[in-house]
Motif scaffolding. Sequence first.
Motif, PDB file in Angstrom:
ATOM      1  N   VAL A 185      18.579   7.616 -36.434  1.00  0.00           N
ATOM      2  CA  VAL A 185      19.773   7.338 -35.580  1.00  0.00           C
ATOM      3  C   VAL A 185      19.372   5.890 -35.420  1.00  0.00           C
ATOM      4  O   VAL A 185      20.560   5.082 -34.901  1.00  0.00           O
ATOM      5  CB  VAL A 185      19.315   7.840 -33.784  1.00  0.00           C
ATOM      6  N   LYS A 186      18.374   5.139 -35.953  1.00  0.00           N
ATOM      7  CA  LYS A 186      18.222   3.837 -35.766  1.00  0.00           C
ATOM      8  C   LYS A 186      19.234   2.878 -36.836  1.00  0.00           C
ATOM      9  O   LYS A 186      19.373   1.650 -36.938  1.00  0.00           O
ATOM     10  CB  LYS A 186      16.752   3.493 -35.914  1.00  0.00           C
ATOM     11  N   LEU A 187      19.579   3.730 -37.900  1.00  0.00           N
ATOM     12  CA  LEU A 187      20.385   3.071 -39.061  1.00  0.00           C
ATOM     13  C   LEU A 187      22.035   3.105 -38.662  1.00  0.00           C
ATOM     14  O   LEU A 187      22.430   3.656 -37.806  1.00  0.00           O
ATOM     15  CB  LEU A 187      20.072   3.974 -40.318  1.00  0.00           C
ATOM     16  N   GLY A 188      22.398   2.250 -39.463  1.00  0.00           N
ATOM     17  CA  GLY A 188      24.142   2.196 -39.370  1.00  0.00           C
ATOM     18  C   GLY A 188      24.609   1.680 -38.175  1.00  0.00           C
ATOM     19  O   GLY A 188      23.950   0.864 -37.377  1.00  0.00           O
ATOM     20  N   ARG A 189      25.921   1.771 -38.256  1.00  0.00           N
ATOM     21  CA  ARG A 189      26.680   1.112 -37.057  1.00  0.00           C
ATOM     22  C   ARG A 189      27.237   2.155 -36.157  1.00  0.00           C
ATOM     23  O   ARG A 189      27.905   3.291 -36.414  1.00  0.00           O
ATOM     24  CB  ARG A 189      27.847   0.323 -37.587  1.00  0.00           C
ATOM     25  N   ALA A 190      26.990   1.980 -34.793  1.00  0.00           N
ATOM     26  CA  ALA A 190      27.594   3.024 -33.770  1.00  0.00           C
ATOM     27  C   ALA A 190      29.134   3.013 -33.533  1.00  0.00           C
ATOM     28  O   ALA A 190      29.797   1.847 -33.780  1.00  0.00           O
ATOM     29  CB  ALA A 190      26.792   2.605 -32.585  1.00  0.00           C
ATOM     30  N   LEU A 191      29.806   4.027 -33.340  1.00  0.00           N
ATOM     31  CA  LEU A 191      30.991   4.191 -33.300  1.00  0.00           C
ATOM     32  C   LEU A 191      31.198   4.210 -31.867  1.00  0.00           C
ATOM     33  O   LEU A 191      30.617   5.173 -31.293  1.00  0.00           O
ATOM     34  CB  LEU A 191      31.653   5.660 -34.136  1.00  0.00           C
ATOM     35  N   SER A 192      32.612   3.996 -31.384  1.00  0.00           N
ATOM     36  CA  SER A 192      32.867   3.669 -29.726  1.00  0.00           C
ATOM     37  C   SER A 192      33.698   5.200 -29.787  1.00  0.00           C
ATOM     38  O   SER A 192      33.331   5.577 -28.526  1.00  0.00           O
ATOM     39  CB  SER A 192      33.881   2.539 -29.586  1.00  0.00           C
ATOM     40  N   PHE A 193      34.210   5.681 -30.683  1.00  0.00           N
ATOM     41  CA  PHE A 193      35.091   7.019 -30.346  1.00  0.00           C
ATOM     42  C   PHE A 193      34.976   7.828 -31.407  1.00  0.00           C
ATOM     43  O   PHE A 193      34.875   7.590 -32.364  1.00  0.00           O
ATOM     44  CB  PHE A 193      36.493   6.451 -30.261  1.00  0.00           C
ATOM     45  N   VAL A 194      35.090   9.226 -31.083  1.00  0.00           N
ATOM     46  CA  VAL A 194      34.839  10.313 -32.039  1.00  0.00           C
ATOM     47  C   VAL A 194      36.001   9.973 -33.113  1.00  0.00           C
ATOM     48  O   VAL A 194      35.768  10.342 -34.274  1.00  0.00           O
ATOM     49  CB  VAL A 194      35.101  11.453 -31.363  1.00  0.00           C
ATOM     50  N   ASP A 195      37.027   9.556 -32.767  1.00  0.00           N
ATOM     51  CA  ASP A 195      38.354   9.676 -33.546  1.00  0.00           C
ATOM     52  C   ASP A 195      37.988   8.501 -34.788  1.00  0.00           C
ATOM     53  O   ASP A 195      38.831   8.606 -35.669  1.00  0.00           O
ATOM     54  CB  ASP A 195      39.709   9.208 -32.776  1.00  0.00           C
ATOM     55  N   GLU A 196      36.997   7.672 -34.751  1.00  0.00           N
ATOM     56  CA  GLU A 196      36.702   6.532 -35.457  1.00  0.00           C
ATOM     57  C   GLU A 196      35.867   7.357 -36.410  1.00  0.00           C
ATOM     58  O   GLU A 196      35.642   6.604 -37.604  1.00  0.00           O
ATOM     59  CB  GLU A 196      35.777   5.496 -34.982  1.00  0.00           C
ATOM     60  N   ALA A 197      35.458   8.258 -36.615  1.00  0.00           N
ATOM     61  CA  ALA A 197      34.342   8.947 -37.492  1.00  0.00           C
ATOM     62  C   ALA A 197      35.142   9.504 -38.938  1.00  0.00           C
ATOM     63  O   ALA A 197      36.316   9.686 -38.890  1.00  0.00           O
ATOM     64  CB  ALA A 197      33.633  10.202 -36.787  1.00  0.00           C
ATOM     65  N   GLN A 198      34.290   9.296 -39.704  1.00  0.00           N
ATOM     66  CA  GLN A 198      34.950   9.721 -41.260  1.00  0.00           C
ATOM     67  C   GLN A 198      33.973  11.015 -41.654  1.00  0.00           C
ATOM     68  O   GLN A 198      32.792  10.936 -41.125  1.00  0.00           O
ATOM     69  CB  GLN A 198      34.798   8.521 -42.133  1.00  0.00           C
ATOM     70  N   PRO A 199      34.520  11.708 -42.484  1.00  0.00           N
ATOM     71  CA  PRO A 199      33.611  12.530 -43.260  1.00  0.00           C
ATOM     72  C   PRO A 199      32.235  11.962 -43.747  1.00  0.00           C
ATOM     73  O   PRO A 199      32.334  10.922 -44.464  1.00  0.00           O
ATOM     74  CB  PRO A 199      34.475  13.126 -44.132  1.00  0.00           C
ATOM     75  N   GLY A 200      31.189  12.653 -43.211  1.00  0.00           N
ATOM     76  CA  GLY A 200      29.945  11.918 -43.878  1.00  0.00           C
ATOM     77  C   GLY A 200      28.946  11.149 -42.834  1.00  0.00           C
ATOM     78  O   GLY A 200      27.967  10.894 -42.945  1.00  0.00           O
ATOM     79  N   ASP A 201      29.812  10.873 -41.664  1.00  0.00           N
ATOM     80  CA  ASP A 201      29.091  10.022 -40.689  1.00  0.00           C
ATOM     81  C   ASP A 201      28.153  11.016 -39.754  1.00  0.00           C
ATOM     82  O   ASP A 201      28.350  12.071 -40.012  1.00  0.00           O
ATOM     83  CB  ASP A 201      30.239   9.321 -39.640  1.00  0.00           C
ATOM     84  N   LEU A 202      27.370  10.431 -39.407  1.00  0.00           N
ATOM     85  CA  LEU A 202      26.148  11.310 -38.579  1.00  0.00           C
ATOM     86  C   LEU A 202      26.389  11.194 -37.140  1.00  0.00           C
ATOM     87  O   LEU A 202      26.892  10.002 -36.571  1.00  0.00           O
ATOM     88  CB  LEU A 202      24.872  10.589 -38.820  1.00  0.00           C
TER      89      LEU A 202
END
Length: 266
Positions: A185-202
Amino acid sequence: MNYGISSLSLIPVRKDPSEKSEMVTQVLFGEHFEIKEEMVGWSYVNLAYDGYEGWIDSKMITPLPLRSLKKLENRPFAVSGDIINVIPVNEEQTLMLVAGSTLPVWRPYLKEFSVGKDTYKTSGEVFYGKLKNPREVLIRQALKYFNAPYLWGGRSPFGIDCSGFTQIIYKMAGVKIPRDAGEQVKLGRALSFVDEAQPGDLAFFDDEEGNIVHVGIIWKRNKIIHASGKVRIDNVDQFGIFNIDLKRYTHKMRVMKKIINADGTD
């Protein structure tokens, strides 16, 4: 320092030096480790891939000379992509590789890899070098694990836990992430909304105390692939995971993270 490598399909890593002790993770074929301590029948190891530590049965270790270790570290990384790949050793024996196994000293033009003096050929799928389409690989490989049973400490299709699942899937896509969800969870960039997620995001989920207790892979809009009882597909939204069989929320959403960028980098 002493080093070892797994020439078995998988090796259980235990919390304490006992067959009755809890399994905390597994070493897959071709993964190597440093032996930090030895006692009768047992070795305490540090895994090179993710830094995880624990005890393994010394009989399962294939020694790795320093010269061979340097050879491994200087060669491109190759990973087996087939859920199960049965490789002939000789007329009587075969070697079974599970998805996510490392193929040391990979020679792509010959489809060969080596552990010590032993060389093997494979006709199976192998992920090698920088992938052009890591997200596509992530989803394709994740779906292959559908219905694999949940196993605490597991990293194989015969039994896998939630963070072992995400780690192995990302490994096949050429991206190294830690073993535990609390570190992932410490990696990457946080997304503000579920709709921003792409296939493969955690997507990460927490308990009442705020501890990260679960992780899964976003498949497509409002769908998640995760290991809970088995590797399964459920609905997901800003509140958490809605189990389609139980018809209720089972995991509370904490945060969604983008580990792989749009250009395929991490």
